[in-house]
Design a protein around this motif. Sequence first.
Motif, PDB file in Angstrom:
ATOM      1  N   SER A  71       0.818  -1.221   0.000  1.00  0.00           N
ATOM      2  CA  SER A  71       0.000   0.000   0.000  1.00  0.00           C
ATOM      3  C   SER A  71       0.847   1.264   0.000  1.00  0.00           C
ATOM      4  CB  SER A  71      -0.939   0.010   1.213  1.00  0.00           C
ATOM      5  OG  SER A  71      -0.199  -0.046   2.419  1.00  0.00           O
ATOM      6  N   VAL A  72       2.165   1.117   0.133  1.00  0.00           N
ATOM      7  CA  VAL A  72       3.092   2.249   0.089  1.00  0.00           C
ATOM      8  C   VAL A  72       4.183   1.916  -0.930  1.00  0.00           C
ATOM      9  CG1 VAL A  72       4.746   3.646   1.390  1.00  0.00           C
ATOM     10  CG2 VAL A  72       2.646   2.851   2.496  1.00  0.00           C
ATOM     11  N   GLU A  81       5.756  14.183  -9.926  1.00  0.00           N
ATOM     12  CA  GLU A  81       5.496  13.578 -11.232  1.00  0.00           C
ATOM     13  C   GLU A  81       4.373  12.557 -11.206  1.00  0.00           C
ATOM     14  OE1 GLU A  81       8.899  12.198 -13.286  1.00  0.00           O
ATOM     15  OE2 GLU A  81       9.936  14.134 -13.197  1.00  0.00           O
ATOM     16  N   LEU A  82       3.671  12.443 -10.091  1.00  0.00           N
ATOM     17  CA  LEU A  82       2.492  11.579 -10.067  1.00  0.00           C
ATOM     18  C   LEU A  82       1.434  12.144 -11.018  1.00  0.00           C
ATOM     19  CD1 LEU A  82       2.092  10.861  -6.236  1.00  0.00           C
ATOM     20  CD2 LEU A  82       2.755   9.213  -8.013  1.00  0.00           C
ATOM     21  N   PRO A  83       0.813  11.302 -11.844  1.00  0.00           N
ATOM     22  CA  PRO A  83      -0.243  11.814 -12.736  1.00  0.00           C
ATOM     23  C   PRO A  83      -1.366  12.491 -11.972  1.00  0.00           C
ATOM     24  CG  PRO A  83       0.397   9.586 -13.365  1.00  0.00           C
ATOM     25  CD  PRO A  83       1.067   9.867 -12.059  1.00  0.00           C
ATOM     26  N   GLU A  84      -1.682  11.944 -10.800  1.00  0.00           N
ATOM     27  CA  GLU A  84      -2.648  12.566  -9.891  1.00  0.00           C
ATOM     28  C   GLU A  84      -1.983  12.689  -8.536  1.00  0.00           C
ATOM     29  OE1 GLU A  84      -7.412  12.244  -8.844  1.00  0.00           O
ATOM     30  OE2 GLU A  84      -6.294  10.431  -9.384  1.00  0.00           O
ATOM     31  N   PRO A  85      -2.014  13.861  -7.913  1.00  0.00           N
ATOM     32  CA  PRO A  85      -1.236  14.083  -6.688  1.00  0.00           C
ATOM     33  C   PRO A  85      -1.656  13.185  -5.538  1.00  0.00           C
ATOM     34  CG  PRO A  85      -2.785  15.879  -7.060  1.00  0.00           C
ATOM     35  CD  PRO A  85      -2.811  15.027  -8.297  1.00  0.00           C
ATOM     36  N   LEU A  86      -0.854  13.206  -4.482  1.00  0.00           N
ATOM     37  CA  LEU A  86      -1.158  12.396  -3.303  1.00  0.00           C
ATOM     38  C   LEU A  86      -2.518  12.783  -2.729  1.00  0.00           C
ATOM     39  CD1 LEU A  86       0.009  10.210  -1.416  1.00  0.00           C
ATOM     40  CD2 LEU A  86       0.960  12.062  -0.013  1.00  0.00           C
ATOM     41  N   LYS A 116     -12.259  21.632  12.663  1.00  0.00           N
ATOM     42  CA  LYS A 116     -11.330  21.578  11.533  1.00  0.00           C
ATOM     43  C   LYS A 116     -10.568  20.261  11.537  1.00  0.00           C
ATOM     44  CE  LYS A 116      -9.055  25.322  10.711  1.00  0.00           C
ATOM     45  NZ  LYS A 116      -8.027  26.416  10.740  1.00  0.00           N
ATOM     46  N   VAL A 117     -10.110  19.826  12.735  1.00  0.00           N
ATOM     47  CA  VAL A 117      -9.380  18.552  12.822  1.00  0.00           C
ATOM     48  C   VAL A 117     -10.270  17.397  12.402  1.00  0.00           C
ATOM     49  CG1 VAL A 117      -8.285  16.922  14.412  1.00  0.00           C
ATOM     50  CG2 VAL A 117      -7.786  19.363  14.597  1.00  0.00           C
ATOM     51  N   GLN A 118     -11.503  17.383  12.872  1.00  0.00           N
ATOM     52  CA  GLN A 118     -12.407  16.294  12.533  1.00  0.00           C
ATOM     53  C   GLN A 118     -12.739  16.286  11.038  1.00  0.00           C
ATOM     54  OE1 GLN A 118     -13.266  13.811  14.542  1.00  0.00           O
ATOM     55  NE2 GLN A 118     -12.000  14.806  16.128  1.00  0.00           N
ATOM     56  N   ALA A 119     -12.895  17.471  10.450  1.00  0.00           N
ATOM     57  CA  ALA A 119     -13.205  17.554   9.023  1.00  0.00           C
ATOM     58  C   ALA A 119     -12.036  17.033   8.181  1.00  0.00           C
ATOM     59  CB  ALA A 119     -13.539  18.996   8.650  1.00  0.00           C
ATOM     60  N   VAL A 120     -10.811  17.428   8.539  1.00  0.00           N
ATOM     61  CA  VAL A 120      -9.629  16.973   7.795  1.00  0.00           C
ATOM     62  C   VAL A 120      -9.425  15.482   7.984  1.00  0.00           C
ATOM     63  CG1 VAL A 120      -7.119  17.162   7.611  1.00  0.00           C
ATOM     64  CG2 VAL A 120      -8.520  19.229   7.838  1.00  0.00           C
ATOM     65  N   LYS A 121      -9.609  14.993   9.220  1.00  0.00           N
ATOM     66  CA  LYS A 121      -9.435  13.574   9.499  1.00  0.00           C
ATOM     67  C   LYS A 121     -10.449  12.741   8.723  1.00  0.00           C
ATOM     68  CE  LYS A 121      -9.062  10.336  13.363  1.00  0.00           C
ATOM     69  NZ  LYS A 121      -9.075  10.189  14.858  1.00  0.00           N
ATOM     70  N   LYS A 122     -11.659  13.231   8.609  1.00  0.00           N
ATOM     71  CA  LYS A 122     -12.696  12.503   7.874  1.00  0.00           C
ATOM     72  C   LYS A 122     -12.338  12.405   6.392  1.00  0.00           C
ATOM     73  CE  LYS A 122     -17.632  12.675   6.784  1.00  0.00           C
ATOM     74  NZ  LYS A 122     -18.910  13.434   6.953  1.00  0.00           N
ATOM     75  N   LEU A 123     -11.825  13.491   5.852  1.00  0.00           N
ATOM     76  CA  LEU A 123     -11.437  13.468   4.437  1.00  0.00           C
ATOM     77  C   LEU A 123     -10.289  12.489   4.187  1.00  0.00           C
ATOM     78  CD1 LEU A 123     -11.606  17.291   3.565  1.00  0.00           C
ATOM     79  CD2 LEU A 123     -13.126  15.476   2.748  1.00  0.00           C
ATOM     80  N   ILE A 124      -9.329  12.452   5.096  1.00  0.00           N
ATOM     81  CA  ILE A 124      -8.192  11.538   4.919  1.00  0.00           C
ATOM     82  C   ILE A 124      -8.650  10.083   4.994  1.00  0.00           C
ATOM     83  CG2 ILE A 124      -6.035  10.750   5.989  1.00  0.00           C
ATOM     84  CD1 ILE A 124      -5.421  13.641   6.684  1.00  0.00           C
ATOM     85  N   LEU A 125      -9.610   9.800   5.864  1.00  0.00           N
ATOM     86  CA  LEU A 125     -10.122   8.436   5.955  1.00  0.00           C
ATOM     87  C   LEU A 125     -10.858   8.017   4.687  1.00  0.00           C
ATOM     88  CD1 LEU A 125     -11.409   8.385   9.673  1.00  0.00           C
ATOM     89  CD2 LEU A 125      -9.348   7.281   8.718  1.00  0.00           C
ATOM     90  N   GLU A 126     -11.368   8.986   3.939  1.00  0.00           N
ATOM     91  CA  GLU A 126     -12.079   8.677   2.694  1.00  0.00           C
ATOM     92  C   GLU A 126     -11.134   8.478   1.504  1.00  0.00           C
ATOM     93  OE1 GLU A 126     -14.795  11.841   2.110  1.00  0.00           O
ATOM     94  OE2 GLU A 126     -16.062  11.343   3.840  1.00  0.00           O
ATOM     95  N   LEU A 127      -9.856   8.766   1.708  1.00  0.00           N
ATOM     96  CA  LEU A 127      -8.892   8.621   0.613  1.00  0.00           C
ATOM     97  C   LEU A 127      -8.702   7.149   0.254  1.00  0.00           C
ATOM     98  CD1 LEU A 127      -6.110  11.136   1.749  1.00  0.00           C
ATOM     99  CD2 LEU A 127      -7.720  11.445  -0.139  1.00  0.00           C
ATOM    100  N   ASN A 151      -3.147   6.120  -1.081  1.00  0.00           N
ATOM    101  CA  ASN A 151      -2.941   7.527  -0.747  1.00  0.00           C
ATOM    102  C   ASN A 151      -2.921   7.743   0.756  1.00  0.00           C
ATOM    103  OD1 ASN A 151      -4.403   7.242  -3.446  1.00  0.00           O
ATOM    104  ND2 ASN A 151      -3.763   9.382  -3.567  1.00  0.00           N
ATOM    105  N   LYS A 152      -3.855   7.086   1.453  1.00  0.00           N
ATOM    106  CA  LYS A 152      -3.943   7.265   2.901  1.00  0.00           C
ATOM    107  C   LYS A 152      -2.717   6.713   3.613  1.00  0.00           C
ATOM    108  CE  LYS A 152      -6.856   4.632   4.897  1.00  0.00           C
ATOM    109  NZ  LYS A 152      -8.157   4.029   5.289  1.00  0.00           N
TER     110      LYS A 152
END
Length: 455
Positions: free
Chosen positions: A276-277, A344-349, A370-381, A385-386
């Motif tokens: 995954s990495v 150089e990733l075709p789509e960024p991280l 703000k922390v909860q909103a950002v954390k939620k978005l990262i979990l949806e990646l 990417n995550k």
Amino acid sequence: MAGTRITNKQLTVIQPLQPPAATDTVQKRVKSSQNTTDRLSQSKSMVLQDADLPQKPVQLKGEHLNVAKISEGGKKQKKNWTQMWSVLTSDQLLLYKEKQAESSQKTGSKTDVVALCGAVIMWTSEKSSKKNVFQITTNTGSEYLLQTDSYSTAVQWFDAIRRSVDASTRADGGFPLRRSNSSDYLPRHSSLPGHGSAPSSSKQPNAAHRRSINMFGSSKLKHSTSDSADKNGVKSRLKKFIIRRPSMKTLQEKGLIKDRVFGCQLSTLCQREGNSVPRFVQICVDAVDKRGLEVDGIYRVSGNLAVIQKLRFMVDQEEHLDLDHSQWEDIHVVTGALKMFFRELPEPLFPFRFFQPFVDAIKIKESKQKVQAVKKLILELPKPNKDTMKLLFSHLHRVLAFSRKNLMSTQGIGIVFGPTLMWAEQDAGNMAVNMVYQNQIIEFILTESQEIFNL
């Protein structure tokens, strides 16, 4: 009566001296000679007359001309105009960098010698935007452009060089090609293939003409007038090649093109490596953790680009990579390669569809929300990417822990990695605004990394 008889006798004596038949014969001979003269005068227009032959070469003592050598031996060169002291002899054009006295013009002081035997000279307006430009092409394929602002001076040199070309070529066994009853010289390449053929009714040239044509036909001249035909041929072949070339997928299936690491989709790369990495990200992070956390300006200072490209090539060729080797001792090369990988990733991280949601989240004023909103978005990646983001930000958190030694602050890391890890699919003229949000998002995630990634 006696006087009359004498007159008759005289007449009878005179008449035999001029008989009618003799008179007719003389008149026929005169007409014949006139016809012969007419035929000779008519035939003069069919051959080269002495008056029509080129004049003797003129030797010019010397004058400053602008000279550019655009080809040598058929190989194109960069056009670079230089003012040269030019001296014309009977069969050579001598070019000096500086003005030479007549007594000091020795072979050792010449910077260039243009052999005029078998050369071609013509006016040209396509090779330069300057005025009064003419071109000399030698029989070895070298091409020179000569120019002067004075039209009369340019014409004088052009005519003088043309006479020297004709005289030296004729003395060497060739013959200047010229139209009958005309002062125009035929282009020496008009007899070469691809420049048209003579009409079927025209007479075959004599031996001298054939030798001259063969000489120019076998030479390795690179004629500028054939450039357009060559370009059309190249364009046609290139168009056919592009139409018939196989797709990237076909080349990869045949094994002709290997899968790359740089420039590959993150999900595709992780799927190919079974992780995954990406492996390259992992070994770069390990190398910086091992010997770069205390280096001044880590990630801010650029490494040697040539060495970075060498490292990239080895990674793309899937060669064994040991970052502890002496050739990678500069840790800035490793960090530079890692940043290049993300750029150089075709789509960024941070995927394109998440760019605006992250911008909206960073605008929230209340810190916990703000922390909860950002954390939620990262979990949806997506998982690659995550997981890659978690590895990278935990590493940058360790870099920030040594900020007193490496002099890297949260703001400095945000400036470096903001445009590296995320960018909008279409900036739409808001590049400066987007850059501010990019830096703020990276800074915030780095500051709250323990809470967001549960470190």
